[in-house]
Write a protein that holds these residues in place. Structure first.
Motif, PDB file in Angstrom:
ATOM      1  N   ALA A  99      -3.962  15.998  -1.848  1.00 58.79           N
ATOM      2  CA  ALA A  99      -2.793  15.136  -1.638  1.00 58.79           C
ATOM      3  C   ALA A  99      -1.586  15.944  -1.163  1.00 58.79           C
ATOM      4  O   ALA A  99      -0.442  15.543  -1.360  1.00 58.79           O
ATOM      5  CB  ALA A  99      -2.450  14.406  -2.933  1.00 58.79           C
TER       6      ALA A  99
ATOM      7  N   THR B 105       2.252   1.736  -3.444  1.00 59.30           N
ATOM      8  CA  THR B 105       1.215   2.229  -4.344  1.00 59.30           C
ATOM      9  C   THR B 105       0.952   3.711  -4.100  1.00 59.30           C
ATOM     10  O   THR B 105       0.845   4.484  -5.044  1.00 59.30           O
ATOM     11  CB  THR B 105      -0.090   1.430  -4.151  1.00 59.30           C
ATOM     12  N   ASP B 106       0.868   4.109  -2.825  1.00 65.00           N
ATOM     13  CA  ASP B 106       0.647   5.517  -2.489  1.00 65.00           C
ATOM     14  C   ASP B 106       1.801   6.380  -2.982  1.00 65.00           C
ATOM     15  O   ASP B 106       1.594   7.443  -3.551  1.00 65.00           O
ATOM     16  CB  ASP B 106       0.482   5.697  -0.979  1.00 65.00           C
TER      17      ASP B 106
ATOM     18  N   GLN C 278       0.839  -1.204   0.000  1.00 62.72           N
ATOM     19  CA  GLN C 278       0.000   0.000   0.000  1.00 62.72           C
ATOM     20  C   GLN C 278       0.873   1.252   0.000  1.00 62.72           C
ATOM     21  O   GLN C 278       0.596   2.207  -0.709  1.00 62.72           O
ATOM     22  CB  GLN C 278      -0.940   0.009   1.210  1.00 62.72           C
TER      23      GLN C 278
ATOM     24  N   GLU D 106       3.933   5.700  -5.410  1.00 61.45           N
ATOM     25  CA  GLU D 106       3.900   5.745  -6.874  1.00 61.45           C
ATOM     26  C   GLU D 106       2.833   6.708  -7.361  1.00 61.45           C
ATOM     27  O   GLU D 106       3.039   7.436  -8.331  1.00 61.45           O
ATOM     28  CB  GLU D 106       3.663   4.349  -7.436  1.00 61.45           C
ATOM     29  N   SER D 107       1.696   6.721  -6.698  1.00 59.78           N
ATOM     30  CA  SER D 107       0.612   7.625  -7.066  1.00 59.78           C
ATOM     31  C   SER D 107       1.030   9.080  -6.889  1.00 59.78           C
ATOM     32  O   SER D 107       0.797   9.916  -7.765  1.00 59.78           O
ATOM     33  CB  SER D 107      -0.618   7.315  -6.210  1.00 59.78           C
ATOM     34  N   VAL D 108       1.651   9.377  -5.756  1.00 59.60           N
ATOM     35  CA  VAL D 108       2.107  10.746  -5.484  1.00 59.60           C
ATOM     36  C   VAL D 108       3.204  11.137  -6.460  1.00 59.60           C
ATOM     37  O   VAL D 108       3.189  12.249  -7.009  1.00 59.60           O
ATOM     38  CB  VAL D 108       2.581  10.880  -4.017  1.00 59.60           C
ATOM     39  N   CYS D 109       4.147  10.239  -6.692  1.00 59.07           N
ATOM     40  CA  CYS D 109       5.227  10.514  -7.657  1.00 59.07           C
ATOM     41  C   CYS D 109       4.661  10.767  -9.051  1.00 59.07           C
ATOM     42  O   CYS D 109       5.122  11.667  -9.756  1.00 59.07           O
ATOM     43  CB  CYS D 109       6.214   9.351  -7.712  1.00 59.07           C
ATOM     44  N   GLY D 110       3.668   9.978  -9.440  1.00 55.94           N
ATOM     45  CA  GLY D 110       3.033  10.166 -10.740  1.00 55.94           C
ATOM     46  C   GLY D 110       2.358  11.517 -10.855  1.00 55.94           C
ATOM     47  O   GLY D 110       2.468  12.189 -11.882  1.00 55.94           O
ATOM     48  N   LYS D 111       1.690  11.936  -9.794  1.00 56.28           N
ATOM     49  CA  LYS D 111       1.009  13.232  -9.799  1.00 56.28           C
ATOM     50  C   LYS D 111       2.011  14.377  -9.894  1.00 56.28           C
ATOM     51  O   LYS D 111       1.854  15.288 -10.704  1.00 56.28           O
ATOM     52  CB  LYS D 111       0.150  13.383  -8.542  1.00 56.28           C
TER      53      LYS D 111
END
Length: 167
Positions: free
Chosen positions: A112, A59-60, A56, A62-67
């Motif tokens: 975020a 995933t979090d 988790q 990666e999500s923040v890095c992607g944003k």
């Protein structure tokens, strides 16, 4: 005779008693401080844990890095700030004064914002997370780096190369 009266004086026995009495609370205070340090360490490690498990967290992150990557790669200059931060204001005013229209992301107004702030803290090497300035998709730095680049004359060429200035 004088020496005997000093030893039998109530003041000396009180002083001896008070020193022993003081050492016990000092030991208690030291143990309480040690216990607080353990609690603080637990709180810091709990604060690092976002979500359930390692998967988790990954995933979090990666999500923040992607944003952040999407914001940074889509704009010539991006400044991550917190509203009310005086150094963030200085960086924005410098860029506006040079004729740059940076994309400003105020983290305290973003959903975020907290995870992004943690990511910026990591990117910045553990120093101050904001202001965080990205030029041409690359992390430039905080207030110290931006001001140093401005003073030594390298900021304007960086901004030109990123397409933020047309001078």
């Amino acid at each position: 005779m004088l020496q005997q009266s000093i030893h039998s004086s109530p003041d000396l026995s009180f002083k001896t008693f008070s020193i022993t009495t003081i050492s016990s609370p000092i030991t208690t205070i030291r143990s309480k401080i040690a216990a607080m340090e353990v609690v603080a360490k637990d709180v810091r490690s709990a604060a690092v844990r976002i979500g359930g498990g390692v998967d988790q967290q990954r995933t979090d992150l990666e999500s923040v890095c992607g944003k952040v990557s999407a914001i940074v790669s889509g704009n010539a200059v991006v400044v991550f700030t917190i509203s009310g931060c005086c150094m963030c204001h200085v960086v924005k005013q410098l860029l506006f004064g040079l004729g740059v229209g940076p994309t400003v992301v105020e983290l305290d107004r973003e959903a975020a914002g907290g995870p992004i702030l943690s990511l910026l803290h990591r990117i910045g090497g553990g120093g101050k997370a904001v202001p965080a300035v990205f030029v041409g998709g690359k992390f430039l730095g905080g207030i110290e780096t931006v001001m140093a680049c401005h003073i030594n004359g390298s900021l304007v060429p960086l901004l030109k190369n990123a397409g933020a200035l047309w001078l």
